[in-house]
Design a protein around this motif. Structure first.
Motif, PDB file in Angstrom:
ATOM      1  N   ASP A  66      11.278  -2.917   5.874  1.00 17.97           N
ATOM      2  CA  ASP A  66      10.013  -3.484   6.344  1.00 17.97           C
ATOM      3  C   ASP A  66       8.809  -2.922   5.591  1.00 17.97           C
ATOM      4  N   LEU A  67       9.055  -2.041   4.614  1.00 14.89           N
ATOM      5  CA  LEU A  67       7.968  -1.529   3.763  1.00 14.89           C
ATOM      6  C   LEU A  67       7.788  -2.369   2.502  1.00 14.89           C
ATOM      7  N   ALA A  68       8.678  -3.325   2.289  1.00 13.27           N
ATOM      8  CA  ALA A  68       8.600  -4.166   1.091  1.00 13.27           C
ATOM      9  C   ALA A  68       7.244  -4.855   1.014  1.00 13.27           C
ATOM     10  N   GLY A  69       6.605  -4.733  -0.153  1.00 11.78           N
ATOM     11  CA  GLY A  69       5.304  -5.363  -0.366  1.00 11.78           C
ATOM     12  C   GLY A  69       4.128  -4.584   0.177  1.00 11.78           C
ATOM     13  N   GLN A  70       4.367  -3.389   0.716  1.00 12.08           N
ATOM     14  CA  GLN A  70       3.272  -2.599   1.278  1.00 12.08           C
ATOM     15  C   GLN A  70       2.916  -1.385   0.414  1.00 12.08           C
ATOM     16  N   GLY A  71       3.423  -1.354  -0.810  1.00 10.33           N
ATOM     17  CA  GLY A  71       3.182  -0.202  -1.669  1.00 10.33           C
ATOM     18  C   GLY A  71       1.717   0.082  -1.906  1.00 10.33           C
ATOM     19  N   ARG A  72       0.943  -0.949  -2.178  1.00  8.07           N
ATOM     20  CA  ARG A  72      -0.486  -0.760  -2.451  1.00  8.07           C
ATOM     21  C   ARG A  72      -1.206  -0.217  -1.219  1.00  8.07           C
ATOM     22  N   ARG A  73      -0.843  -0.735  -0.061  1.00 12.19           N
ATOM     23  CA  ARG A  73      -1.451  -0.277   1.196  1.00 12.19           C
ATOM     24  C   ARG A  73      -1.098   1.183   1.464  1.00 12.19           C
ATOM     25  N   VAL A  74       0.149   1.545   1.208  1.00 10.86           N
ATOM     26  CA  VAL A  74       0.583   2.930   1.418  1.00 10.86           C
ATOM     27  C   VAL A  74      -0.186   3.869   0.506  1.00 10.86           C
ATOM     28  N   ARG A  75      -0.316   3.493  -0.754  1.00 11.65           N
ATOM     29  CA  ARG A  75      -1.041   4.349  -1.707  1.00 11.65           C
ATOM     30  C   ARG A  75      -2.503   4.520  -1.310  1.00 11.65           C
ATOM     31  N   ALA A  76      -3.092   3.487  -0.724  1.00  8.80           N
ATOM     32  CA  ALA A  76      -4.491   3.584  -0.309  1.00  8.80           C
ATOM     33  C   ALA A  76      -4.667   4.483   0.906  1.00  8.80           C
TER      34      ALA A  76
END
Length: 255
Positions: A66-76
């Motif tokens: 369920d983290l797929a596609g949330q990399g940019r949000r996580v880094r922010a």
């Protein structure tokens, strides 16, 4: 530490890991268990923070789909989580706890109410899709930082708080928000591990029992959270958050 204490901590670790993965608030299981083994309050608090960190990591592994596609949000969000949790650790080590103990229950109850009345509140603050890119870029790190300060200080029901505020500002399913919550909780947990290992009195014997148990519970809880219907998951988080808040309020007014 006798055999009864070992069994108590092992069971508490599994239960807390699962609860943290699904809703947050597992510290209300492990913290009293550590007190029951004879640890002073502050030592129990820092030992608990160190012990539950591996469970957060296994929660991330269990919810990684369920983290797929949330990399940019996580880094922010990660820098805010690191700075906030470091500030919370400093508060715990350097300031009296009484004032914060009184405020904490209302924060937890407010978070549960925020999630319960999410749609009505969105009518007041606006739907995430209507949020400007600039406002979104500021809002996410701000709420992550505030939650991390609380997590570094005490941490019980941190997951409830994160799910509540993230569900209000992000246009995502509750399962994907829960996965993001697991990453943020693990980040806060890592910072508290480093700070408390260096500057606080950690009972490493208790950690050796709690941590592996929390890993098992965290992975199982994260897998279970992925299978729950969104409405049921929301109900579980709200119910547990309200229960945690009331318990903390009772403790605050009776101490």
């Amino acid at each position: 530490m006798d055999f009864t204490h070992i069994l108590l901590l092992a069971a508490a670790g599994v239960a807390a890991g699962a609860v943290n993965a699904i809703a947050g608030g597992g510290s209300l299981i492990t913290f009293p268990s550590l007190i029951a083994t004879g640890l002073p309050t502050v030592d129990a608090n820092v030992t608990n923070s160190v012990s539950v960190f591996p469970g957060y990591v296994s929660s991330v592994v269990g919810s990684r789909a369920d983290l797929a596609g949330q990399g940019r949000r996580v880094r922010a969000a990660l820098p805010a989580a690191v700075l906030g949790s470091a500030a919370g650790c400093a508060l715990l080590l350097l300031t009296p706890a009484r004032a914060f103990e009184i405020v904490v229950p209302f924060l937890v109850l407010g978070a549960a109410a925020t999630l319960a009345f999410q749609e009505r509140l969105r009518g007041l603050v606006g739907h995430p899709r209507a949020m400007s890119p600039r406002r979104a870029a500021v809002t996410l790190p701000t709420v992550v930082f505030a939650g991390a300060v609380y997590g570094g200080y005490f941490g019980a029901a941190l997951g409830v708080m994160y799910v509540a505020v993230l569900a209000l500002i992000l246009d995502e399913s509750l399962k994907r928000i829960n996965a993001l919550k697991n990453v943020l909780s693990a980040t806060v947990g890592f910072v508290t591990l480093v700070v408390f290992a260096a500057f606080a009195d950690v009972d490493w014997g208790a950690v050796a029992i709690l941590a592996p148990a929390a890993i098992v519970g965290g992975y199982v809880g994260a897998r279970l959270a992925r299978r729950l219907p969104q409405r049921v998951l929301k109900y579980v988080i709200v119910t547990f958050g309200t229960t945690v808040g009331l318990i903390l309020l009772y403790r605050a007014v009776t101490v």
